[in-house]
Design an enzyme around this catalytic site. Structure first.
Site, short mmCIF file in Angstrom:
data_model
loop_
_atom_site.label_atom_id
_atom_site.label_comp_id
_atom_site.label_asym_id
_atom_site.label_seq_id
_atom_site.Cartn_x
_atom_site.Cartn_y
_atom_site.Cartn_z
N HIS A 61 3.14 -6.91 4.45
CA HIS A 61 1.62 -6.51 4.89
C HIS A 61 1.53 -7.08 6.22
CE1 HIS A 61 0.22 -5.57 0.69
NE2 HIS A 61 1.18 -6.55 0.49
N GLU A 118 -1.34 0.24 8.06
CA GLU A 118 -0.55 -0.90 7.55
C GLU A 118 0.40 -0.19 6.72
OE1 GLU A 118 -1.36 -4.56 4.56
OE2 GLU A 118 -2.95 -3.12 5.06
N GLU A 137 1.81 -11.67 5.73
CA GLU A 137 1.13 -10.98 6.75
C GLU A 137 1.55 -11.03 8.06
OE1 GLU A 137 -1.47 -8.88 5.59
OE2 GLU A 137 -2.13 -9.77 3.85
N HIS A 195 0.79 -1.18 -0.14
CA HIS A 195 0.06 0.00 0.00
C HIS A 195 0.96 1.37 -0.11
CE1 HIS A 195 -3.05 -3.01 0.67
NE2 HIS A 195 -2.66 -3.21 1.75
#
Length: 301
Positions: free
Chosen positions: A182, A127, A264, A90
């Site tokens: 992430h 995040e 993650e 992101h």
């Protein structure tokens, strides 16, 4: 060596009858000493208990040519010549560009949004901020071992890049490994990390057949080392306790031509995981675990 006697060092002249004795001593004493030194060097002197005397440190053999060049050899952990691409998930300013990030791009199996804003903890820790921080720490660790490290973004662009461009960055770099960082946004009580592996895709512009096996190897090594470094457990809601999940709906994986995985690192929406994710000390451990997995993978190739 000196010899102190009435005939040597005396101000009185030497008497002729003493000269033969003095000559004999001058010859015999050095000769005896030389003989003892030769004997000691060959046989080893004995101490008062009859045991061989220990060798003096100053008498040890000089370093050999091989021992003097150890520091010049390539370090065991060297990653010189290896290229690693780190993909911080992101972008902190994606939210300012809804039209751009919602634009659909081709990921082979279908079309998906260019990017998303990502998630955050309940207290607002994003995040995107987490992923970029871990990426910086990871880059430092890998560069210390000689790797060439490239980031897909470093807060140096207004949004994105889009997921298809993220894949192209790794492909153009001919990366030996790509890791996308992430943190998840699942429900409270759902905890732990998991590594996402590319599934077999051969559709449209996507073809993962050549990277499925090496990516799985990379992902397994990262999952193992991440657990050891962070002392956290694999996800209790994805992967059935393995810490691994295979997907075919992610453009960043579908379009990759080089070994690539996502990680993650935890669930930002769970208070216990969030406490870890917002800790700088823990993020350093996370970077260390990912780094160790990458290093193990690259050493095996």
């Amino acid at each position: 060596m000196s010899y102190a006697g009435p005939e040597f060092g005396s101000p009185q002249p030497r008497r002729p009858r003493r000269r033969p004795l003095a000559v004999a001593l001058a010859v015999l004493v050095p000769g005896a000493l030389l003989g003892w030194l030769v004997y000691a060097g060959v046989s080893g002197a004995a101490d008062n208990d009859g045991r061989a005397a220990a060798a003096s440190p100053r008498a040890s053999a000089p370093p050999t040519a091989s021992s003097t060049t150890v520091e010049d050899k390539k370090p065991l952990g060297s990653l010189r010549g290896k290229v690693v691409v780190i993909d911080p998930g992101h972008n902190l300013t994606n939210f300012r560009h809804p039209a751009e990030i919602n634009r659909k791009v081709d990921i082979g199996t279908n079309r998906k949004e260019c990017d998303t804003t990502g998630t955050s903890t309940n207290s607002g820790y994003a995040e995107a901020k987490f992923s970029l921080d871990v990426a910086h720490r990871l880059r430092t660790l890998l560069e210390r071992q000689g790797a060439t490290v490239k980031l897909t973004q470093d807060a140096d662009r207004p949004y994105g890049p889009c997921v298809d461009e993220r894949a192209r960055i790794g492909n153009r770099a001919k990366a030996d490994a790509v890791v996308s960082i992430h943190a998840d946004g699942a429900g409270a009580g759902q905890r732990g990390y998991h590594v996402i592996l590319p599934g077999r895709v051969h559709h449209g512009i996507a073809d993962t057949r050549r990277i499925v096996a090496p990516s799985a190897e990379l992902g397994k090594l990262i999952a193992t080392d991440f657990r050891h470094a962070t002392n956290t457990r694999p996800s209790n809601y994805i992967g059935h306790g393995t810490g691994l999940d295979t997907r075919t709906d992610l453009g960043g994986l579908n379009l990759s031509k080089v070994p690539k995985v996502f990680i993650e690192c935890g669930n930002m929406r769970d208070s216990k995981d969030a406490a870890l994710l917002t800790s700088g000390a823990w993020r350093q451990k996370a970077a260390q675990g990912i780094s160790e997995g990458i290093v193990s993978f690259l050493h095996g190739r």
